[in-house]
Scaffold this active site. Sequence first.
Site, PDB file in Angstrom:
ATOM      1  N   GLY B   9     -16.548 -83.891  60.360  1.00  0.00           N
ATOM      2  CA  GLY B   9     -17.927 -83.897  59.871  1.00  0.00           C
ATOM      3  C   GLY B   9     -18.349 -85.283  59.423  1.00  0.00           C
ATOM      4  O   GLY B   9     -17.524 -86.077  58.982  1.00  0.00           O
ATOM      5  N   ARG B  70     -14.090 -83.048  66.905  1.00  0.00           N
ATOM      6  CA  ARG B  70     -13.314 -82.277  65.937  1.00  0.00           C
ATOM      7  C   ARG B  70     -12.329 -81.456  66.751  1.00  0.00           C
ATOM      8  O   ARG B  70     -12.649 -80.420  67.288  1.00  0.00           O
ATOM      9  CB  ARG B  70     -14.257 -81.366  65.151  1.00  0.00           C
ATOM     10  N   ASP B 101      -7.353 -83.999  58.231  1.00  0.00           N
ATOM     11  CA  ASP B 101      -6.948 -83.481  59.540  1.00  0.00           C
ATOM     12  C   ASP B 101      -6.945 -84.596  60.585  1.00  0.00           C
ATOM     13  O   ASP B 101      -6.023 -84.715  61.391  1.00  0.00           O
ATOM     14  CB  ASP B 101      -7.900 -82.364  59.997  1.00  0.00           C
ATOM     15  N   LYS B 127     -12.167 -90.889  55.133  1.00  0.00           N
ATOM     16  CA  LYS B 127     -13.541 -90.398  55.071  1.00  0.00           C
ATOM     17  C   LYS B 127     -13.534 -88.921  54.765  1.00  0.00           C
ATOM     18  O   LYS B 127     -12.860 -88.168  55.455  1.00  0.00           O
ATOM     19  CB  LYS B 127     -14.219 -90.601  56.426  1.00  0.00           C
ATOM     20  N   THR B 128     -14.193 -88.475  53.743  1.00  0.00           N
ATOM     21  CA  THR B 128     -14.526 -87.061  53.571  1.00  0.00           C
ATOM     22  C   THR B 128     -15.351 -86.895  52.321  1.00  0.00           C
ATOM     23  O   THR B 128     -15.016 -87.423  51.267  1.00  0.00           O
ATOM     24  CB  THR B 128     -13.293 -86.137  53.484  1.00  0.00           C
ATOM     25  N   ASP B 130     -15.463 -84.338  50.720  1.00  0.00           N
ATOM     26  CA  ASP B 130     -14.706 -83.474  49.804  1.00  0.00           C
ATOM     27  C   ASP B 130     -13.820 -84.269  48.860  1.00  0.00           C
ATOM     28  O   ASP B 130     -13.354 -83.738  47.862  1.00  0.00           O
ATOM     29  CB  ASP B 130     -13.805 -82.515  50.594  1.00  0.00           C
TER      30      ASP B 130
END
Lengths: 474, 474
Positions: B9, B70, B101, B127-128, B130
Amino acid sequence: RIGVLFSGGPAPGGHNAVAGALDCLARLRAARGGAGGPRRKSRKRWTPITPSLMSKHVNMGGFDLLGSGRMKLSSEAHFAAAAATVTDLALDGLLVIGGDDSCTNAAYLAEAFAENDVECAVVGVPKTIDDDMRGGGVEACFGFDSASKVFSEIIGNVCSDARSARKYWHFVRVMGRSASHLTLECALQCQPNLSFIGEEIEANGRSLSDVADEIADVVAARAASGLHHGVVLLPEGLLSFCPETSALMRELEDLMSEVGSPPRPPEHSTESEAIVWAERRRAAPDQLENSDVRARLSRASREAAAQIPDAILSQLLLARDSHGNPSLSAIETESLVAELVRAKLAARHPAALARFESRTHFCGYEGRAGLPTDFDATYAYALGYAAATLAVGGARGVVAAVTNPWDDPKRWDLWGVPLARLMAPERRFGCDRLVIRKRVVDVDGDAFRAFARRRERWKLSDCYVVPGPAQLSG
Amino acid sequence: RIGVLFSGGPAPGGHNAVAGALDCLARLRAARGGAGGPRRKSRKRWTPITPSLMSKHVNMGGFDLLGSGRMKLSSEAHFAAAAATVTDLALDGLLVIGGDDSCTNAAYLAEAFAENDVECAVVGVPKTIDDDMRGGGVEACFGFDSASKVFSEIIGNVCSDARSARKYWHFVRVMGRSASHLTLECALQCQPNLSFIGEEIEANGRSLSDVADEIADVVAARAASGLHHGVVLLPEGLLSFCPETSALMRELEDLMSEVGSPPRPPEHSTESEAIVWAERRRAAPDQLENSDVRARLSRASREAAAQIPDAILSQLLLARDSHGNPSLSAIETESLVAELVRAKLAARHPAALARFESRTHFCGYEGRAGLPTDFDATYAYALGYAAATLAVGGARGVVAAVTNPWDDPKRWDLWGVPLARLMAPERRFGCDRLVIRKRVVDVDGDAFRAFARRRERWKLSDCYVVPGPAQLSG
């Protein structure tokens, strides 16, 4: 001594309108505010607004300084209670900060005061994020600019996500009950692939099925060129603009009054009234099952209802606000349209169906109570200042206004417009009544024509614009 | 010659990471970018990134410069295809901008390259939104700061609306699959009445029913003091933190593999594969009706499923991403919790039920692709610069890092951390595999303890903070 109240949903800038009124009255050193909506006044709850209290709220969003009410003044008793309150509090004037419904109330209240020799000015301040109260000199409602910027930030980000992730179709419903101004503004700001303007749909008599067909065709055309994503804007009031769903909603309304489905209780009803209502509401679906409703509809409406899942049909039956309007904010039109598009793809474009994945969004509450933009902060302050000036002058049934609000604030002139100039008859609860006309999107106007000229280009190629968060000064 | 790809994402700042890498390589005048995800590379689609192309994207949100893939690299064939691509393109290094991931993929890819004597550096960039990939020297993921500010703006506005309109309970689900960092950050920023942190729920073994009980008790206590509004934050991963729903989801997963429910097709599968999959997916609910599923569950899970409406049970069955994770973003946990609270009120606090009206929100996609904040813009640029430096130096299986990112950027040092230091075994698709550990919320950490100290006070009185839109410089 001037009372001020917020009425209806919050809009960014409301506190600044109070601040403008307070500054105007500062030399009299006697500002007072009545807390809560019209009904509250009859319970004599009020709060004096001091400069130090005001300083905590100016330039902040929300209506929490006073809270807000939402109730129609309809009976003689309501007007008598309001008159008693302003007499008790010895108010010389009352500022009603509200939209078209609230300012309609203000006009009737002014009339009732005049008939009963209550010496109290009544002045409206045009507030609504929908921007649908205009005309006769009212050039803009405060709140619209801020709300459209919050929504455009979200929609722009969703567009950016769509073209990055490349796998979702996003269906975004944009608040705006009777007018699609917010949807149109967001469409012009963000340039999503498809945007539907309720007023155009109504003018052309397009059905919900036509709308879904158009979306499905664009989904298929984009899929054919390898694009499996997109963004669609839908106005909150879509179902009331499409002729067949609009007719269905009117029939449902008649059906529900027939079987005595309870209207929502007013905001400040007592606990026991509210409990009785909630029990009747829970019982209503038993009295009138969806299947039963479907059977009792006219043939045309039965066809219109056939495409609507049970869950959303129930929302149509039960969601209604105290002004008698369907509570469109509680109806998940965006999910309904996404499902209809899926069905259309299955029938017309099976190859495109496999990669069609939808996500839904509602741009609503987060836009009503955010911080005001620079424009709304200044404009609402000016309107509040004008309203207080008018109230001190004893004006009755007028609404505050600013000339050329898009010009430099240094050149603004403040004035007032008689509310009667904005009013026209409209049918509500089965009878005609003079209310403030809603100014809906003009499909021959500049804004719509600018959109209509560009929209074809946005469909197949991505012309997204990402406005980002509103930048505030000061 | 260095290739760069986005994976997973989008997160605000991604384009700045590329810009940092490009500037680092400028003196070599040979930067090249591979377009799309890993699979794309095998089709040899790539784009040279020129400074003028870059200048249109730097400081903008989204991943649209390259798009994003992805897909798990799992078979020898995948690795061979990747090796062939980097050899064809004569890449000296590959930058993988992605989360846990994707960086796990990068680690396996680096290993495969080493085993097969492919001379290509592999460097990850953390990168995230979250913020769950940390440790071993990685102090923060770019994207979290921007996303938390977009969500806090929305949640703050919803709080402001709640205390203004005074009639809705807002249930807000906040993105964050496995870790509740975003929910915790938004709770600290906006101080809503109730916020649930998945890691605490898991640590205490609290059930979804316990959560609904707690909310219902607060709804009733506030109603008793005349407050009929409130705001509740729920982490996206709530159902996987509550032990009984987590067990239910695992059982559903086993059940679905038993009856051969199809996994989602990878992003870049062919059209015909996707059509076959969509048909199997539509058929799956017929093969396995909800009632059938309910009958085949263990007794404990049957009880857990009893509280879940059919529509959401179907979402649990069908929503699954290509990494084998349940696609929690497609499950309407906020509606489920609102319905459970309504049921609890009916059973425990009937007087409070009458005035309970809920509204639901999901803070997700609009936070992934917005404009980066000043911090994320600078931090991602620095990480990209570090990654390019490492790649030119031939580093394999490392991730770019910055020391003390909360300090003044002038004092930052750039370095790299071996990905192996972040990895631990985890069970996926029924077998153990080394993957990057997710750093979840530490219930003994400072952030959680600051929240735990304050939250009691937020329940009954409104301590809302409205942060407003993020202000950007430059």
